[in-house]
Design a protein around this motif. Structure first.
Motif, PDB file in Angstrom:
ATOM      1  N   ILE A 106     -92.209  78.123 -47.726  1.00 49.55           N
ATOM      2  CA  ILE A 106     -90.881  77.464 -48.248  1.00 49.55           C
ATOM      3  C   ILE A 106     -89.976  77.115 -47.374  1.00 49.55           C
ATOM      4  O   ILE A 106     -89.440  78.012 -46.400  1.00 49.55           O
ATOM      5  CB  ILE A 106     -90.043  78.429 -49.416  1.00 49.55           C
ATOM      6  N   LYS A 107     -89.418  75.920 -46.844  1.00 49.83           N
ATOM      7  CA  LYS A 107     -88.683  75.624 -45.979  1.00 49.83           C
ATOM      8  C   LYS A 107     -87.193  75.514 -46.818  1.00 49.83           C
ATOM      9  O   LYS A 107     -87.290  74.438 -47.882  1.00 49.83           O
ATOM     10  CB  LYS A 107     -89.062  74.092 -45.491  1.00 49.83           C
ATOM     11  N   ILE A 108     -86.371  76.111 -46.371  1.00 48.85           N
ATOM     12  CA  ILE A 108     -85.105  76.115 -47.021  1.00 48.85           C
ATOM     13  C   ILE A 108     -84.099  74.944 -46.154  1.00 48.85           C
ATOM     14  O   ILE A 108     -83.784  75.391 -45.144  1.00 48.85           O
ATOM     15  CB  ILE A 108     -84.293  77.608 -46.878  1.00 48.85           C
ATOM     16  N   LEU A 109     -83.618  73.916 -46.894  1.00 50.63           N
ATOM     17  CA  LEU A 109     -83.017  72.785 -46.228  1.00 50.63           C
ATOM     18  C   LEU A 109     -81.575  73.241 -46.203  1.00 50.63           C
ATOM     19  O   LEU A 109     -80.746  72.751 -45.467  1.00 50.63           O
ATOM     20  CB  LEU A 109     -83.367  71.514 -46.679  1.00 50.63           C
ATOM     21  N   ALA A 110     -81.248  73.868 -47.417  1.00 54.07           N
ATOM     22  CA  ALA A 110     -79.739  74.268 -47.349  1.00 54.07           C
ATOM     23  C   ALA A 110     -79.661  75.512 -48.280  1.00 54.07           C
ATOM     24  O   ALA A 110     -80.496  75.772 -49.286  1.00 54.07           O
ATOM     25  CB  ALA A 110     -78.997  72.934 -47.848  1.00 54.07           C
ATOM     26  N   LEU A 111     -78.517  76.305 -48.015  1.00 56.72           N
ATOM     27  CA  LEU A 111     -78.277  77.283 -49.117  1.00 56.72           C
ATOM     28  C   LEU A 111     -76.969  77.404 -49.912  1.00 56.72           C
ATOM     29  O   LEU A 111     -76.667  78.323 -50.471  1.00 56.72           O
ATOM     30  CB  LEU A 111     -78.575  78.748 -48.311  1.00 56.72           C
ATOM     31  N   ASP A 112     -76.373  76.217 -49.384  1.00 53.25           N
ATOM     32  CA  ASP A 112     -74.795  76.550 -49.618  1.00 53.25           C
ATOM     33  C   ASP A 112     -74.335  75.467 -50.440  1.00 53.25           C
ATOM     34  O   ASP A 112     -73.164  74.825 -50.051  1.00 53.25           O
ATOM     35  CB  ASP A 112     -74.118  76.596 -48.152  1.00 53.25           C
ATOM     36  N   TYR A 113     -74.959  75.087 -51.225  1.00 55.26           N
ATOM     37  CA  TYR A 113     -74.431  73.961 -52.423  1.00 55.26           C
ATOM     38  C   TYR A 113     -73.816  74.657 -53.414  1.00 55.26           C
ATOM     39  O   TYR A 113     -74.520  75.567 -54.217  1.00 55.26           O
ATOM     40  CB  TYR A 113     -75.395  73.059 -52.869  1.00 55.26           C
ATOM     41  N   ILE A 114     -72.490  74.706 -53.415  1.00 53.64           N
ATOM     42  CA  ILE A 114     -71.779  75.578 -54.480  1.00 53.64           C
ATOM     43  C   ILE A 114     -71.098  74.947 -55.560  1.00 53.64           C
ATOM     44  O   ILE A 114     -71.033  73.802 -55.550  1.00 53.64           O
ATOM     45  CB  ILE A 114     -70.420  76.404 -53.604  1.00 53.64           C
ATOM     46  N   TYR A 115     -71.484  75.712 -57.019  1.00 54.05           N
ATOM     47  CA  TYR A 115     -71.034  74.917 -58.163  1.00 54.05           C
ATOM     48  C   TYR A 115     -69.799  75.545 -58.808  1.00 54.05           C
ATOM     49  O   TYR A 115     -69.679  75.464 -59.877  1.00 54.05           O
ATOM     50  CB  TYR A 115     -72.238  74.451 -58.901  1.00 54.05           C
TER      51      TYR A 115
ATOM     52  N   TYR B 297     -85.112  73.550 -51.330  1.00 53.10           N
ATOM     53  CA  TYR B 297     -86.321  73.970 -50.961  1.00 53.10           C
ATOM     54  C   TYR B 297     -87.392  72.847 -51.041  1.00 53.10           C
ATOM     55  O   TYR B 297     -87.592  72.027 -51.984  1.00 53.10           O
ATOM     56  CB  TYR B 297     -86.824  75.197 -52.027  1.00 53.10           C
ATOM     57  N   ILE B 298     -88.121  72.897 -49.810  1.00 51.58           N
ATOM     58  CA  ILE B 298     -89.237  71.917 -49.760  1.00 51.58           C
ATOM     59  C   ILE B 298     -90.527  72.692 -49.176  1.00 51.58           C
ATOM     60  O   ILE B 298     -90.300  73.919 -48.452  1.00 51.58           O
ATOM     61  CB  ILE B 298     -89.013  70.679 -48.864  1.00 51.58           C
ATOM     62  N   ASN B 299     -91.833  72.328 -49.485  1.00 53.34           N
ATOM     63  CA  ASN B 299     -92.835  73.119 -49.093  1.00 53.34           C
ATOM     64  C   ASN B 299     -92.961  72.743 -47.370  1.00 53.34           C
ATOM     65  O   ASN B 299     -92.683  71.896 -46.791  1.00 53.34           O
ATOM     66  CB  ASN B 299     -94.284  72.374 -49.381  1.00 53.34           C
ATOM     67  N   LEU B 300     -93.264  73.949 -46.789  1.00 59.67           N
ATOM     68  CA  LEU B 300     -93.048  74.027 -45.371  1.00 59.67           C
ATOM     69  C   LEU B 300     -94.359  72.821 -44.808  1.00 59.67           C
ATOM     70  O   LEU B 300     -93.752  72.201 -43.719  1.00 59.67           O
ATOM     71  CB  LEU B 300     -93.345  75.364 -44.787  1.00 59.67           C
ATOM     72  N   GLY B 301     -95.459  72.672 -45.270  1.00 54.25           N
ATOM     73  CA  GLY B 301     -96.395  72.161 -44.905  1.00 54.25           C
ATOM     74  C   GLY B 301     -96.160  70.592 -45.028  1.00 54.25           C
ATOM     75  O   GLY B 301     -96.213  69.890 -44.084  1.00 54.25           O
ATOM     76  N   VAL B 302     -95.639  70.320 -46.115  1.00 51.06           N
ATOM     77  CA  VAL B 302     -94.926  68.977 -46.374  1.00 51.06           C
ATOM     78  C   VAL B 302     -93.750  68.685 -45.320  1.00 51.06           C
ATOM     79  O   VAL B 302     -93.896  67.644 -44.827  1.00 51.06           O
ATOM     80  CB  VAL B 302     -94.566  68.866 -47.839  1.00 51.06           C
ATOM     81  N   TRP B 303     -93.007  69.698 -45.085  1.00 50.54           N
ATOM     82  CA  TRP B 303     -91.992  69.369 -44.138  1.00 50.54           C
ATOM     83  C   TRP B 303     -92.359  69.172 -42.604  1.00 50.54           C
ATOM     84  O   TRP B 303     -92.269  68.231 -42.118  1.00 50.54           O
ATOM     85  CB  TRP B 303     -91.081  70.671 -44.314  1.00 50.54           C
ATOM     86  N   ASN B 304     -93.338  69.872 -42.400  1.00 49.45           N
ATOM     87  CA  ASN B 304     -93.864  69.628 -41.127  1.00 49.45           C
ATOM     88  C   ASN B 304     -94.726  68.482 -40.720  1.00 49.45           C
ATOM     89  O   ASN B 304     -95.072  67.954 -39.687  1.00 49.45           O
ATOM     90  CB  ASN B 304     -94.759  70.919 -40.568  1.00 49.45           C
ATOM     91  N   SER B 305     -95.233  67.950 -41.996  1.00 48.03           N
ATOM     92  CA  SER B 305     -96.071  66.637 -41.897  1.00 48.03           C
ATOM     93  C   SER B 305     -95.053  65.267 -41.676  1.00 48.03           C
ATOM     94  O   SER B 305     -95.560  64.312 -41.322  1.00 48.03           O
ATOM     95  CB  SER B 305     -96.611  66.378 -43.085  1.00 48.03           C
ATOM     96  N   ILE B 306     -93.737  65.609 -41.797  1.00 44.95           N
ATOM     97  CA  ILE B 306     -92.925  64.517 -41.740  1.00 44.95           C
ATOM     98  C   ILE B 306     -92.411  64.322 -40.280  1.00 44.95           C
ATOM     99  O   ILE B 306     -92.215  65.352 -39.669  1.00 44.95           O
ATOM    100  CB  ILE B 306     -91.730  64.885 -42.666  1.00 44.95           C
ATOM    101  N   PRO B 307     -92.493  63.003 -39.704  1.00 49.41           N
ATOM    102  CA  PRO B 307     -92.318  62.705 -38.301  1.00 49.41           C
ATOM    103  C   PRO B 307     -90.894  63.400 -37.830  1.00 49.41           C
ATOM    104  O   PRO B 307     -89.931  63.303 -39.007  1.00 49.41           O
ATOM    105  CB  PRO B 307     -92.111  61.197 -38.152  1.00 49.41           C
ATOM    106  N   GLU B 308     -90.668  63.859 -36.698  1.00 47.00           N
ATOM    107  CA  GLU B 308     -89.565  64.576 -36.489  1.00 47.00           C
ATOM    108  C   GLU B 308     -88.233  63.897 -36.605  1.00 47.00           C
ATOM    109  O   GLU B 308     -87.179  64.392 -37.087  1.00 47.00           O
ATOM    110  CB  GLU B 308     -89.788  64.943 -34.824  1.00 47.00           C
ATOM    111  N   ARG B 309     -88.446  62.556 -36.424  1.00 46.00           N
ATOM    112  CA  ARG B 309     -87.042  61.569 -36.196  1.00 46.00           C
ATOM    113  C   ARG B 309     -86.612  61.687 -37.598  1.00 46.00           C
ATOM    114  O   ARG B 309     -85.406  61.362 -37.920  1.00 46.00           O
ATOM    115  CB  ARG B 309     -87.587  60.275 -35.696  1.00 46.00           C
ATOM    116  N   TYR B 310     -87.522  61.698 -38.596  1.00 45.60           N
ATOM    117  CA  TYR B 310     -87.143  61.667 -40.003  1.00 45.60           C
ATOM    118  C   TYR B 310     -86.615  63.018 -40.523  1.00 45.60           C
ATOM    119  O   TYR B 310     -85.814  63.352 -41.297  1.00 45.60           O
ATOM    120  CB  TYR B 310     -88.226  61.165 -40.984  1.00 45.60           C
ATOM    121  N   ARG B 311     -87.213  64.128 -40.054  1.00 46.96           N
ATOM    122  CA  ARG B 311     -86.917  65.520 -40.328  1.00 46.96           C
ATOM    123  C   ARG B 311     -85.481  65.634 -39.877  1.00 46.96           C
ATOM    124  O   ARG B 311     -84.819  66.383 -40.838  1.00 46.96           O
ATOM    125  CB  ARG B 311     -87.831  66.449 -39.615  1.00 46.96           C
TER     126      ARG B 311
END
Ligand code: X3X
Length: 341
Positions: free
Chosen positions: A149-158, A252-266
């Motif tokens: 699990i790649k955590i892109l953010a943890l701090d979206y507050i509602y 949250y996004i899958n780590l493998g999916v995340w790593n498959s994205i070109p760095e410039r887009y990540r």
């Protein structure tokens, strides 16, 4: 001549159909660097009227623009796609999927996340945001990656979750015998049971009807949840200001999916999700007073609660559970104490 043309046309149609089927198998990702394309589906449970939902849409739009359409994040509010635990499972399974849920839904994979999301820990949005930047929480983020699990953010507050009921609730005794709807994680269930209620886990989509039909005596949620879903129309117009949980959402996004994205887009994706949280949190901070006024104009009454009594009831929640890092609560409290000096 017509016969030849017809055969030729059929052949072309067959070729096109074959290409579409093959492309359908990889419809969401095209490997070549020049025409890279990835479609991700982002699922959450929030109402389109709520800031969280708007923030997800804004971030998706900005990422699409900045990547010139290479990264298309399709957002699905109100649990149109798998959400809650099932949404996180989609991520773990490696789908082209983004789940936006509170950290307690990561607790099955990273038990320390249930400590991060424990009740009555935070006095402000800023404290929580600062805590997510510490090495302590960055370690929890690393633990999540060990589970894919790649955590892109943890701090979206509602907002701080309060008790929303037909009758005023000010003390644990006022909750005795009352069925209070909660999201379906043991952290919420244990929190409301310790506070004195009978926790009744339901998906959000069933919550308002359950309140209206008297299946539950109330729910708990923030003023932004209240106004965004018109909770007050159910007859639950009393808010006990317990502030028992700071409602936050991680992405949250899958780590493998995340790593498959070109760095410039990540880099673009990460920047926009990071910036989107700060933007949304500021909007909530700026708007809270007017949201309270709007709720009061719709008949909502706010009540102070016996915070010390609830805190005393919640003491068992700070005992480390199986799988938690030893001393994790002490470490969180030490960070918070340092911020408050
Ligand atoms: O996982 C994200 C939230 O913790 C879900 O909380 P819930 O199910 O009480 O829904 C919050 C509402 O604002 C949804 O509209």
């Amino acid at each position: 001549m017509n016969k030849v043309r017809t055969i030729g046309l059929i052949a072309v149609m067959l070729l096109v159909a074959t290409a579409m089927v093959f492309a359908g198998g990889r419809a969401e990702t095209v490997d070549s660097a020049d025409d890279y394309k990835l479609v991700l589906r982002l699922s959450h449970v929030f109402n389109p009227a709520e800031q969280l939902s708007k923030s997800m849409d804004w971030v998706a739009e900005r990422i699409y623009e900045r990547t010139d359409g290479a990264i298309e994040i399709q957002t699905f509010p109100q649990a149109q796609l798998p959400a809650y635990k099932e949404g996180v499972e989609q991520v773990v399974r490696g789908a082209n999927f983004i789940s936006a849920e509170d950290p307690s839904f990561i607790g099955d994979y990273v038990p320390d996340m249930k400590a991060l999301y424990a009740p009555m820990m935070y006095e402000s949005f800023d404290e929580y945001v600062a805590l997510t930047r510490t090495a302590l929480v960055q370690d929890m983020i690393a633990q999540a990656e060990e589970h894919g699990i790649k955590i892109l953010a943890l701090d979206y507050i509602y907002g701080f979750r309060n008790i929303i009921t037909r009758e005023p609730v000010r003390t644990p005794q006022d909750l005795a015998g009352k069925q209070i709807r909660v999201p379906g994680t043991d952290l919420y269930i244990n929190t409301l049971n310790n506070m004195g209620a009978i926790a009744n886990p339901l998906p959000w989509g069933e919550t308002l009807s359950a309140v209206q039909q008297g299946v539950v005596d109330g729910l708990e949620g923030s003023e932004f949840t209240n106004i965004g879903n018109r909770v007050y129309e159910t007859g639950a117009t009393h808010v006990g200001l317990s502030r028992h949980i700071l409602g936050t959402v991680g992405v949250y996004i899958n780590l493998g999916v995340w790593n498959s994205i070109p760095e410039r887009y990540r880099q673009i994706i990460q920047e926009e999700f990071t910036n989107g949280a700060a933007e949304g949190n500021q909007i909530l901070t700026d708007n809270h007073a007017s949201v309270v006024a709007d709720l009061e104009a719709n008949g909502v009454q706010f009540h102070e609660v016996d915070g010390a009594a609830f805190r005393q009831r919640l003491a068992p929640m700070y005992q480390e559970q199986p799988g938690m890092t030893p001393g994790v609560f002490d470490a969180i409290f030490a960070e918070l104490d340092a911020m408050r000096r």
